[in-house]
Design an enzyme around this catalytic site. Structure first.
Site, PDB file in Angstrom:
ATOM      1  N   SER A 279       0.841  -1.189   0.000  1.00  0.00           N
ATOM      2  CA  SER A 279       0.000   0.000   0.000  1.00  0.00           C
ATOM      3  C   SER A 279       0.881   1.245   0.000  1.00  0.00           C
ATOM      4  O   SER A 279       1.667   1.441  -0.922  1.00  0.00           O
ATOM      5  CB  SER A 279      -0.951  -0.037   1.194  1.00  0.00           C
ATOM      6  OG  SER A 279      -1.922   0.966   1.109  1.00  0.00           O
TER       7      SER A 279
ATOM      8  N   HIS B 130      -7.895  -5.189  -0.517  1.00  0.00           N
ATOM      9  CA  HIS B 130      -6.615  -4.531  -0.245  1.00  0.00           C
ATOM     10  C   HIS B 130      -5.682  -5.421   0.580  1.00  0.00           C
ATOM     11  O   HIS B 130      -4.485  -5.148   0.657  1.00  0.00           O
ATOM     12  CB  HIS B 130      -6.857  -3.208   0.474  1.00  0.00           C
ATOM     13  CG  HIS B 130      -5.677  -2.300   0.457  1.00  0.00           C
ATOM     14  ND1 HIS B 130      -4.981  -1.982  -0.698  1.00  0.00           N
ATOM     15  CD2 HIS B 130      -5.037  -1.645   1.459  1.00  0.00           C
ATOM     16  CE1 HIS B 130      -3.976  -1.178  -0.403  1.00  0.00           C
ATOM     17  NE2 HIS B 130      -3.988  -0.952   0.900  1.00  0.00           N
TER      18      HIS B 130
END
Length: 719
Positions: free
Chosen positions: A579, A693
């Site tokens: 991320s 994610h």
């Protein structure tokens, strides 16, 4: 398990794009030869599948299967540390193992749970939901997203389900007596958002109503939804702007002190906060800084400052935890001002310390502090004379992290303490006072622990410090064999960090890294670089926007120090991040390629020209800058997609992402892969269909993902 996909071709029928295409460059960001990979369609999925199949075929030998067997054994284990949530007469837990990779939501009477000390005293569980079975029945790859139980009777719950692990979710009302979803009950359709009980017949709702979303894709309204009415008719309590990040609400349910707050998050650093009267449903704004984080504890509003705050001439430092009388904190009809004597300081930071977390209980607040990235535990008691602070100082290991969870905040001051470290498996303790609240009366009882998952013989943990490019001292942890840490024998080393959004990186137990890396002679390093929260808001703010390079300079300084200390060598050094940490790794690839032998870049941000137009990216403009303004002058300097120098000698790179990641768009990894592929750079790509994610949706997928990464590292940096 991650399964090889069928061999498919790219949209143009070739293995890659022509190197004759105009390459993206920071001075000409409008030229994007790989923009088509932002589309989520059959053609781009085929492109991703082809490259994923190739990566799986490369890393599918005997070494991978050995790593996979070890990782699966850990992830499939039944003796995990499970810490429950008390509601009414039951304790609720979510649990996953090899037989139930999607997990089970279940409960047990709290008296039985309290007797649980080990396998022989584990209570019997009542199954509420088998998430895998539900998914198979409904033809949806559900991932459990949590539950909220109604305190009016404790017989109804709002259950969150996320398809494939995405941030978008469905929320359904569940009957805890019949153990079935309620026909004609509350159902929030698929969207990003949330639903919380206000009472048995009213829900606080944040949902995508089509035109009521922010440009980041989150709800722009919070509403009251009454049972038996259409969701479209839910009454708007608070509406934000299209440019905001999100709007929502929270409940604080201490009996006798129940409170509801609604909020409008303008950007990552600024939020307008309101009290909602539970009877009239009127909202009143709090007169606290927008940049502060706030919560309710009894009759107090707690305020964690991100910036200094001046009240009636008295200045309160950034990073402080304050308590204000709840009613006085609200805007007053007579426009009266807050008085400085109404603001009580619970914690004030030092250059070496910062607030990590806090939790309210019956008579006060437990809070944890990072002191040079070492956790300390305190209790603040609400007394008639003011807040009394006690340093509890439990002996749980120098480099271990303490996570505090109230056991029954409505009636008790006891807490669960989950303690873990690089070499310490998660261990549950009960912390309680034997009388009064003085520090010496706080006792700790060990309840149960996860078994050791890997051999720690000869391993130790150390903290090192290094000076970054601008003279700032930066700490990092190293874990490995003593000979390697002493510089007597170099070892393959994996360096990781996050460095953003004021997120602190603290020691924790990774059984997979322990088994796959540490047990096999690797060193693991965790860097506490600027951008994180290890030393409070200033540590974070030092690397915002145009100062982002400090994050990368800190990480590069740690990489150099690992080599200078003789712990590893450049060919043996790998870096990994996900991320925002993927943006970090991307910048190691473009700006510091000479420092590493291999890189692992997971669910990353890489195209900083387009990031604010992709999914939730608009919500991070306060962190990075706005690429549609003059901010591009500095953003372009740390946009990996626009900074690749074809003439540089780059280390090998593994890119991973998820098709269902609806937070950081898979196009970041896709386009970077296409660019490097067109340049003939050594690069591997893996895109999991599920996972959101997190990159993986169940325990078997997580085991396979780690096995692939370990195999890649073995191939890349083992001598």
């Amino acid at each position: 398990m991650l399964k090889p996909m069928s061999h498919l071709t790219s949209p143009d029928g070739a293995a890659g794009n022509s190197s004759a295409a105009v390459l993206p460059h920071r001075n000409h960001p409008e030229h994007d030869p790989f923009a088509y990979l932002e589309e989520l369609n059959d053609e781009t999925l085929e492109w991703a599948r082809q490259r994923t199949d190739k990566t799986l075929s490369i890393f599918s030998g005997s070494r991978f299967h050995r790593h996979l067997a070890e990782s699966n054994e850990i992830m499939a284990s039944k003796d995990k540390l499970v810490v429950g949530t008390r509601r009414g007469e039951y304790v609720y837990v979510f649990y996953a193992d090899g037989e139930h990779p999607r997990g089970l939501w279940r409960r047990t009477p709290k008296a039985d749970y309290d007797e649980w000390r080990g396998p022989e005293t584990e209570p019997e569980w009542e199954l509420l939901l088998d998430i895998g079975a539900l998914g198979r029945e409904e033809g949806q790859p559900w991932v459990f997203g949590g539950m909220k139980i109604c305190r009016d009777g404790y017989d109804r719950a709002l259950v969150t389900l996320r398809p494939g692990g995405s941030d978008a979710n469905v929320i359904r009302e569940f009957d805890l007596v019949t153990r079935e979803f309620v026909p004609d009950g509350f159902v929030k359709p698929l969207s990003k958002g949330d639903a919380r009980w206000l009472n048995r017949n009213t829900v606080l709702l944040a949902h995508d109503f089509g035109d009521a979303t922010t440009r980041a894709g989150y709800p722009s309204t919070v509403r009251l939804w009454q049972r038996g009415t259409r969701i479209e008719d839910a009454r708007v309590l608070l509406a934000g702007e299209k440019t905001d990040t999100r709007v929502g609400g929270h409940n604080f349910n201490l009996p006798g002190f129940e409170k509801t707050m609604v909020y409008r998050t303008i950007n990552f650093r600024n939020t307008e906060l309101y009290d909602m009267d539970r009877t009239t449903h009127e909202i009143t704004r709090f007169r606290v800084p927008r940049s502060a984080d706030c919560a309710a504890v009894r009759d107090w509003l707690t305020v964690h400052l991100r910036e200094p705050w001046e009240v009636a001439g008295q200045r309160f430092a950034s990073g402080s935890l304050l308590a204000l009388p709840y009613e006085a904190a609200k805007e007053q009809a007579d426009d009266s001002e807050l008085r400085a004597d109404q603001v009580r300081v619970i914690f004030e930071p030092t250059p070496a310390s910062s607030l990590l977390s806090y939790a309210g209980v019956k008579d006060g607040i437990y809070f944890t502090v990072l002191d040079n990235v070492r956790t300390r535990l305190y209790f603040a008691e609400d007394t008639a004379e003011g807040w009394k602070i006690s340093d509890l100082n439990p002996d749980v290991g120098e480099f271990n992290t303490i996570r505090v969870q109230p056991i029954n905040a409505e009636a008790r001051n006891s807490v669960n303490m989950v303690v873990s470290g690089f070499l310490t498996p998660p261990t549950l303790y009960k912390g309680s006072f034997t009388g009064g609240f003085a520090g010496e009366n706080f006792g700790v009882e060990k309840l149960r622990s996860t078994p050791d998952r890997f051999d720690t013989a000869g391993l130790e943990v150390r903290q090192r410090w290094v000076t970054s490019a601008d003279g700032t001292r930066v700490p990092y942890f190293v874990v490995g064999l003593t000979a390697a840490l002493d510089g007597e024998k170099t070892a393959p080393t994996l360096l990781s960090a996050y460095g953003g959004f004021q997120v602190s990186q603290t020691p924790s137990y990774s059984s997979l890294n322990g088994k796959g890396l540490l047990e096999k002679g690797y060193v693991y390093a965790l860097a506490n670089i600027r951008g994180g929260g290890e030393f409070g808001p200033a540590w974070h703010q030092a690397a915002l926007r145009e100062n982002r390079a400090r994050t990368f300079e800190d990480f590069a300084a740690v990489a150099r120090d690992l080599v200078d200390a003789g712990i590893t060598t450049v060919p043996q050094l790998a870096a990994m991040g996900g991320s925002n940490g993927g943006l970090l790794v991307g910048n190691m690839y473009t700006h510091y390629p000479h420092l590493f032998g291999a890189l692992v870049c997971q669910v990353p941000l890489l195209d900083m020209k387009r990031y604010s137009h992709l999914l939730a990216g608009a919500s991070w403009v306060a962190e990075y800058g706005d690429p549609d303004t003059d901010d591009w002058e500095f953003l372009g300097e740390f946009s990996p997609y626009h900074c690749v120098n074809p003439d540089d000698l780059h280390p090998t790179l593994l890119l991973t992402t998820s098709t269902r990641d609806d937070r950081v768009h898979p196009a970041h990894a896709r386009k970077f892969m296409a660019l490097l592929e067109s340049l003939g750079k050594p690069v591997h790509y893996f895109e999991n269909i599920e996972g959101g994610h997190a990159g993986a949706a169940d325990v078997h997928q997580r085991a396979a993902m780690h096995a692939m990464i370990f195999t890649y590292l073995d191939n890349a940096i083992l001598p």
